[in-house]
Design a protein around this motif. Structure first.
Motif, PDB file in Angstrom:
ATOM      1  N   LEU A 180      -0.323  -0.266  13.289  1.00 45.95           N
ATOM      2  CA  LEU A 180      -1.742   0.950  13.724  1.00 45.95           C
ATOM      3  C   LEU A 180      -1.240   1.612  15.050  1.00 45.95           C
ATOM      4  CD1 LEU A 180      -4.997  -1.271  13.332  1.00 45.95           C
ATOM      5  CD2 LEU A 180      -4.052   1.042  12.147  1.00 45.95           C
ATOM      6  N   LEU A 181      -1.201   2.900  14.738  1.00 44.36           N
ATOM      7  CA  LEU A 181      -0.334   3.631  16.124  1.00 44.36           C
ATOM      8  C   LEU A 181      -1.082   5.080  16.064  1.00 44.36           C
ATOM      9  CD1 LEU A 181       3.385   3.340  14.662  1.00 44.36           C
ATOM     10  CD2 LEU A 181       2.402   2.330  16.753  1.00 44.36           C
ATOM     11  N   ASP A 182      -1.097   5.553  17.284  1.00 43.54           N
ATOM     12  CA  ASP A 182      -1.477   6.864  17.510  1.00 43.54           C
ATOM     13  C   ASP A 182      -0.598   7.783  16.963  1.00 43.54           C
ATOM     14  OD1 ASP A 182      -3.509   5.895  19.246  1.00 43.54           O
ATOM     15  OD2 ASP A 182      -2.967   6.822  20.941  1.00 43.54           O
ATOM     16  N   VAL A 222      -3.679   5.168  13.055  1.00 41.73           N
ATOM     17  CA  VAL A 222      -2.891   5.663  11.619  1.00 41.73           C
ATOM     18  C   VAL A 222      -2.128   4.502  11.483  1.00 41.73           C
ATOM     19  CG1 VAL A 222      -2.008   7.351  10.213  1.00 41.73           C
ATOM     20  CG2 VAL A 222      -3.432   7.969  11.944  1.00 41.73           C
ATOM     21  N   GLN A 223      -2.058   4.102  10.190  1.00 40.03           N
ATOM     22  CA  GLN A 223      -1.068   2.894   9.885  1.00 40.03           C
ATOM     23  C   GLN A 223      -0.084   3.144   8.932  1.00 40.03           C
ATOM     24  OE1 GLN A 223      -1.215  -0.872   6.746  1.00 40.03           O
ATOM     25  NE2 GLN A 223      -2.601  -0.971   8.613  1.00 40.03           N
ATOM     26  N   PHE A 264      -5.241   5.489   6.478  1.00 41.29           N
ATOM     27  CA  PHE A 264      -5.807   5.884   7.274  1.00 41.29           C
ATOM     28  C   PHE A 264      -7.400   5.235   7.050  1.00 41.29           C
ATOM     29  CE2 PHE A 264      -6.162   8.607   3.717  1.00 41.29           C
ATOM     30  CZ  PHE A 264      -7.657   9.044   3.711  1.00 41.29           C
ATOM     31  N   PHE A 265      -7.479   3.761   6.918  1.00 44.09           N
ATOM     32  CA  PHE A 265      -8.401   3.413   6.541  1.00 44.09           C
ATOM     33  C   PHE A 265      -9.265   3.135   8.216  1.00 44.09           C
ATOM     34  CE2 PHE A 265      -6.319   1.428   3.286  1.00 44.09           C
ATOM     35  CZ  PHE A 265      -6.928   2.084   1.981  1.00 44.09           C
ATOM     36  N   GLU A 266      -8.663   3.093   9.192  1.00 44.23           N
ATOM     37  CA  GLU A 266      -9.128   2.713  10.400  1.00 44.23           C
ATOM     38  C   GLU A 266      -8.818   3.952  11.199  1.00 44.23           C
ATOM     39  OE1 GLU A 266      -8.019  -1.433  11.910  1.00 44.23           O
ATOM     40  OE2 GLU A 266      -6.928  -1.400  10.272  1.00 44.23           O
TER      41      GLU A 266
END
Length: 352
Positions: free
Chosen positions: A126-128, A120-121, A4-6
């Motif tokens: 990377l997805l909602d 969230v990866q 969850f870095f991004e």
């Protein structure tokens, strides 16, 4: 793997769900929570998402009838992914659904958080994602602060420890037709009867049959075969059983792929025992309706997880524990007539 870095927290609604058996009701909020500073969202991200960093198993939502449209969580989350304006309405439906399955007397009431996340990866994408979390256990915290040239102490009851998520699920906006990609945290409480409600009744999950699951299942089946089944058909000492377990773990650590026939010949060797193991595996597949391939890529993470429960300790009364990590031919079992006791003779070259 989930990271969850991004990630960012988009929208959150909080409701309270009681226990039906205790005569408790549910309380629904009228609108999403307003987060007034940057600190609280960051704390919530840590509370909600950090426990998933160590989760390897990926599930899908399902329904026992085979009709995925009958799965309530799939229905509610799909509507949100299609139209985010329905988030609050669907969060209320999710809370009601949780209340409807919270009928076991040992299920604790608590807050339910429905959260919409961005970026969230999972497995490189990377997805909602929609997260559903429940806090059941509360703690008391002491707070020490400066006061009039010294310090004062205060406390807060019924507070939440952000390092202890009780129950949570992340549903990623991918593979809708398969029941989405889903990862779960479930700290079991209230006994085994109460434990099934989160995964089995509220979410209705089936585990994805990937390399992690196949590796974990095969190691688990083999462990049960050695520790529970072999005694019915063969006379074996505990040292021999430990040797079989060590050889299987060595195989999985050294190989990149699993092959059933190769594994059977290298690890089990005995033709009758090989047949017995393959029959044991088939019985598992039929009982749990889970097909395990005869060949698959070995998951290192699954091997590490199973290694923790593979026992290589020979316990002798309350006096000695012998750790067996290598050649079982260097340990011999016998019986001393004078002492009327069993013994083990261990061969070694030097003390470590």
């Amino acid at each position: 793997m989930t990271t969850f870095f991004e990630a960012s927290l988009d929208t959150i609604s909080v409701h309270h769900v009681g226990n039906q058996a205790a005569g408790e009701m549910y309380t629904l909020s009228e609108k999403p929570l307003e987060l007034k500073d940057e600190i609280i969202p960051n704390l919530l991200l840590q509370y909600f998402l950090k426990p998933f960093e160590k989760v390897n198993e990926v599930y899908h939502l399902m329904h026992s009838s085979g009709d995925l449209a009958l799965n309530e969580i799939h229905n509610f989350t799909s509507k949100v992914f299609e139209d985010k304006e329905k988030f609050q309405e669907m969060s209320e439906q999710i809370a009601k659904h949780l209340y409807n399955v919270s009928s076991h007397p040992n299920i604790k009431g608590g807050e339910i958080y429905v959260v919409y996340f961005n970026n969230v990866q999972i497995e490189g994408n990377l997805l909602d994602a929609i997260g559903i979390f429940k806090s059941e256990n509360k703690e008391t915290y002491l707070k020490v602060y400066p006061d009039q040239g010294g310090f004062a102490v205060d406390y807060e009851r019924d507070a939440i420890n952000i390092n202890k998520l009780d129950k949570g699920v992340l549903i990623f906006n991918i593979e809708k037709e398969n029941g989405y990609k889903v990862v779960v945290v479930d700290k079991v409480s209230g006994g085994q009867d109460a434990a099934v409600y989160w995964k089995d009744e509220f979410l209705q999950l089936k585990i994805r049959n990937d390399s992690f699951n196949q590796t974990s299942n095969t190691l688990g089946i083999y462990k049960n075969f050695v520790t529970q089944k072999l005694d019915d058909e063969f006379e074996m000492s505990k040292a021999d059983k430990i040797d079989l377990l060590n050889r299987s773990m060595k195989y999985f650590k050294e190989k990149e792929t699993f092959d059933l026939d190769e594994f059977s010949e290298e690890v089990i060797s005995n033709p009758e025992a090989i047949t017995s193991f393959k029959n044991f595996k088939n019985q598992y597949e039929e009982e749990f309706d889970t097909k395990i391939a005869d060949s698959f890529e070995i998951s290192g993470n699954a091997v590490k997880k199973q290694a923790r429960v593979y026992k290589s300790v020979l316990k002798l009364d309350k006096n000695f524990h012998i750790y067996i990590h290598g050649d079982n031919k260097l340990i011999e079992k016998g019986f001393d007539d004078d002492k009327a006791m069993n013994y083990y003779k261990v061969y070694f070259k030097e003390e470590a």
